[in-house]
Design an enzyme around this catalytic site. Structure first.
Site, PDB file in Angstrom:
ATOM      1  N   ILE A  85       0.881  -1.292   0.140  1.00 55.53           N
ATOM      2  CA  ILE A  85       0.062  -0.034  -0.150  1.00 55.53           C
ATOM      3  C   ILE A  85       0.999   1.122   0.085  1.00 55.53           C
ATOM      4  CG2 ILE A  85      -1.843   1.216   1.268  1.00 55.53           C
ATOM      5  CD1 ILE A  85      -2.186  -1.436   2.566  1.00 55.53           C
ATOM      6  N   HIS A  92      -7.563   7.326   1.670  1.00 59.67           N
ATOM      7  CA  HIS A  92      -7.594   5.808   1.257  1.00 59.67           C
ATOM      8  C   HIS A  92      -6.322   5.244   1.830  1.00 59.67           C
ATOM      9  CE1 HIS A  92      -9.281   2.686  -0.911  1.00 59.67           C
ATOM     10  NE2 HIS A  92      -7.966   2.417  -1.663  1.00 59.67           N
ATOM     11  N   ARG A 131      12.102  -2.201   0.344  1.00 60.72           N
ATOM     12  CA  ARG A 131      11.897  -3.231   1.464  1.00 60.72           C
ATOM     13  C   ARG A 131      11.306  -4.469   0.904  1.00 60.72           C
ATOM     14  NH1 ARG A 131      11.596   1.833   2.934  1.00 60.72           N
ATOM     15  NH2 ARG A 131      11.798   2.593   5.064  1.00 60.72           N
TER      16      ARG A 131
END
Length: 154
Positions: A85, A92, A131
């Site tokens: 995300i 949102h 990451r």
């Protein structure tokens, strides 16, 4: 040292484990890299390929329902949630981040089943890419370690 601990290396033995993975497709270049790193680490820790079930869902909000279906089906020692995300310009991001994390945690607690949550929540794509490999590997290790810990505690 406080109490007896078997040590991390013994808890990273996945030879006898069955692991389920739920991967969100949204931001697929990142989630594919997460999944590859996760798979590679599961295999390196001894989980047999035939004992890994991998499903994909559209996005992070759909991950908990797939995890719940797998938990209810049974037969898994641990599950892994993979997603990405990235903050946008609206609320949102917070909604998806918070609700997906709450859903993952709820499934884990309701079913007393370890779920490694590697749904990345980042400010931008560069942070996600930085990451993706480490968090994929971490998720595999967390799933294996927690599955073995819960087995020891049973």
């Amino acid at each position: 040292m406080f109490g007896a601990d078997k040590g991390t290396s013994s808890r990273l033995d996945g030879k006898q484990l069955v692991i389920g993975i739920v991967q969100a497709r949204f931001n697929q270049s990142v989630t594919n890299a997460l999944a590859k790193a996760c798979w590679d680490e599961l295999l390196a820790c001894g989980v047999q390929e035939k004992n890994i079930e991998h499903v994909q869902v559209p996005g992070a909000l759909e991950v908990p329902v797939a995890l719940q279906a797998m938990a209810e089906k049974g037969g898994y020692d641990a599950l892994i949630a993979l997603g990405c995300i990235i903050r946008g310009e609206t609320y949102h991001f917070e909604l998806v981040s918070n609700e997906s994390a709450a859903g993952v945690t709820r499934v884990s607690l309701d079913h007393q089943l370890p779920i490694a949550n590697a749904i990345l929540t980042t400010e931008n794509m560069d942070q996600a890419v930085a990451r993706q490999v480490d968090k994929g590997r971490d998720a595999a290790q967390v799933a294996i370690e927690m599955a073995n810990l819960l087995d020891d505690l049973a």
